[in-house]
Design a protein around this motif. Structure first.
Motif, PDB file in Angstrom:
ATOM      1  N   ALA A  60       3.789  13.818  -6.629  1.00  0.00           N
ATOM      2  CA  ALA A  60       3.913  12.591  -7.424  1.00  0.00           C
ATOM      3  C   ALA A  60       5.315  11.999  -7.308  1.00  0.00           C
ATOM      4  CB  ALA A  60       3.578  12.876  -8.877  1.00  0.00           C
ATOM      5  N   THR A  61       6.326  12.854  -7.319  1.00  0.00           N
ATOM      6  CA  THR A  61       7.708  12.386  -7.171  1.00  0.00           C
ATOM      7  C   THR A  61       7.922  11.767  -5.794  1.00  0.00           C
ATOM      8  OG1 THR A  61       8.438  14.161  -8.638  1.00  0.00           O
ATOM      9  CG2 THR A  61      10.127  13.097  -7.295  1.00  0.00           C
ATOM     10  N   LEU A  62       7.391  12.394  -4.772  1.00  0.00           N
ATOM     11  CA  LEU A  62       7.520  11.867  -3.412  1.00  0.00           C
ATOM     12  C   LEU A  62       6.844  10.509  -3.293  1.00  0.00           C
ATOM     13  CD1 LEU A  62       8.404  12.320  -0.478  1.00  0.00           C
ATOM     14  CD2 LEU A  62       6.172  13.387  -0.091  1.00  0.00           C
ATOM     15  N   VAL A  63       5.654  10.372  -3.870  1.00  0.00           N
ATOM     16  CA  VAL A  63       4.942   9.092  -3.814  1.00  0.00           C
ATOM     17  C   VAL A  63       5.741   8.006  -4.532  1.00  0.00           C
ATOM     18  CG1 VAL A  63       2.875   7.882  -4.642  1.00  0.00           C
ATOM     19  CG2 VAL A  63       2.661  10.100  -3.528  1.00  0.00           C
ATOM     20  N   CYS A  64       6.297   8.315  -5.697  1.00  0.00           N
ATOM     21  CA  CYS A  64       7.097   7.331  -6.434  1.00  0.00           C
ATOM     22  C   CYS A  64       8.321   6.894  -5.632  1.00  0.00           C
ATOM     23  CB  CYS A  64       7.547   7.908  -7.773  1.00  0.00           C
ATOM     24  SG  CYS A  64       6.225   8.082  -8.963  1.00  0.00           S
ATOM     25  N   VAL A  65       8.990   7.834  -5.005  1.00  0.00           N
ATOM     26  CA  VAL A  65      10.180   7.502  -4.214  1.00  0.00           C
ATOM     27  C   VAL A  65       9.802   6.622  -3.033  1.00  0.00           C
ATOM     28  CG1 VAL A  65      11.962   8.486  -2.710  1.00  0.00           C
ATOM     29  CG2 VAL A  65      11.508   9.493  -4.945  1.00  0.00           C
ATOM     30  N   VAL A  66       8.716   6.940  -2.350  1.00  0.00           N
ATOM     31  CA  VAL A  66       8.281   6.146  -1.198  1.00  0.00           C
ATOM     32  C   VAL A  66       7.892   4.737  -1.637  1.00  0.00           C
ATOM     33  CG1 VAL A  66       6.476   5.930   0.560  1.00  0.00           C
ATOM     34  CG2 VAL A  66       7.605   8.122   0.205  1.00  0.00           C
ATOM     35  N   VAL A  67       7.144   4.610  -2.742  1.00  0.00           N
ATOM     36  CA  VAL A  67       6.741   3.286  -3.235  1.00  0.00           C
ATOM     37  C   VAL A  67       7.963   2.461  -3.619  1.00  0.00           C
ATOM     38  CG1 VAL A  67       5.570   2.114  -5.145  1.00  0.00           C
ATOM     39  CG2 VAL A  67       4.433   3.982  -3.944  1.00  0.00           C
ATOM     40  N   LEU A  68       8.913   3.064  -4.315  1.00  0.00           N
ATOM     41  CA  LEU A  68      10.131   2.330  -4.679  1.00  0.00           C
ATOM     42  C   LEU A  68      10.913   1.886  -3.447  1.00  0.00           C
ATOM     43  CD1 LEU A  68      11.431   4.347  -7.747  1.00  0.00           C
ATOM     44  CD2 LEU A  68      10.541   2.020  -7.726  1.00  0.00           C
ATOM     45  N   ASN A  69      10.981   2.724  -2.434  1.00  0.00           N
ATOM     46  CA  ASN A  69      11.682   2.346  -1.200  1.00  0.00           C
ATOM     47  C   ASN A  69      10.971   1.205  -0.478  1.00  0.00           C
ATOM     48  OD1 ASN A  69      13.905   4.037  -1.312  1.00  0.00           O
ATOM     49  ND2 ASN A  69      12.784   5.745  -0.397  1.00  0.00           N
ATOM     50  N   VAL A  70       9.649   1.218  -0.442  1.00  0.00           N
ATOM     51  CA  VAL A  70       8.905   0.134   0.207  1.00  0.00           C
ATOM     52  C   VAL A  70       9.123  -1.176  -0.544  1.00  0.00           C
ATOM     53  CG1 VAL A  70       6.570  -0.717   0.669  1.00  0.00           C
ATOM     54  CG2 VAL A  70       7.183   1.627   1.276  1.00  0.00           C
ATOM     55  N   ILE A  71       9.062  -1.137  -1.870  1.00  0.00           N
ATOM     56  CA  ILE A  71       9.286  -2.358  -2.666  1.00  0.00           C
ATOM     57  C   ILE A  71      10.699  -2.881  -2.444  1.00  0.00           C
ATOM     58  CG2 ILE A  71       9.510  -3.222  -5.028  1.00  0.00           C
ATOM     59  CD1 ILE A  71       7.220  -1.317  -5.792  1.00  0.00           C
ATOM     60  N   ALA A  72      11.683  -1.998  -2.467  1.00  0.00           N
ATOM     61  CA  ALA A  72      13.069  -2.432  -2.250  1.00  0.00           C
ATOM     62  C   ALA A  72      13.253  -3.007  -0.859  1.00  0.00           C
ATOM     63  CB  ALA A  72      14.013  -1.250  -2.469  1.00  0.00           C
ATOM     64  N   PHE A  73      12.644  -2.401   0.140  1.00  0.00           N
ATOM     65  CA  PHE A  73      12.771  -2.898   1.514  1.00  0.00           C
ATOM     66  C   PHE A  73      12.132  -4.282   1.650  1.00  0.00           C
ATOM     67  CE2 PHE A  73      11.411  -3.135   5.989  1.00  0.00           C
ATOM     68  CZ  PHE A  73      12.646  -2.990   6.591  1.00  0.00           C
ATOM     69  N   ASN A  74      10.955  -4.487   1.023  1.00  0.00           N
ATOM     70  CA  ASN A  74      10.306  -5.801   1.077  1.00  0.00           C
ATOM     71  C   ASN A  74      11.146  -6.869   0.384  1.00  0.00           C
ATOM     72  OD1 ASN A  74       8.135  -4.967   2.579  1.00  0.00           O
ATOM     73  ND2 ASN A  74       6.868  -4.513   0.794  1.00  0.00           N
TER      74      ASN A  74
END
Length: 104
Positions: A60-74
């Protein structure tokens, strides 16, 4: 002189008290017992520390970090450098106003 005599008396009393100390009889396995208790206590602390970080929580922590990184990159891709600089300059009052001001 009197202080020297008092000091000598105190030193002599200290040495006399040291001579009156008796030897302590300790179990030959005392150190091993204490060390075993310390090891057991440290293992319990380590188990309690990492027991909450289960694989489900790690995922769950890994998924949250990946989602936050994708949003920030976009968001980073959508805005341009000039827009960021202009908004920074406007918010701190560093931009030059292009409007002409007429004073009467």
């Amino acid at each position: 002189m009197k202080s020297d005599l008092d000091m000598d008396k105190k030193v002599k009393e200290t040495f006399d008290s040291v001579e009156s100390i008796e030897e302590v009889k300790v179990s030959p396995f005392f150190k091993e017992k204490v060390m075993q208790q310390i090891r057991n206590a440290s293992e319990e602390v380590q188990e309690a520390t990492w027991s909450w970080f289960t694989p489900k929580l790690q995922l769950a922590t890994l998924v949250c970090v990946v989602v936050l990184n994708v949003i920030a990159f976009n968001n980073l891709q959508e805005s341009t450098y000039n827009e960021n600089v202009n908004s920074f300059a406007e918010s701190y009052g560093l931009s030059i106003s292009e409007e002409t001001v007429l004073l009467n």
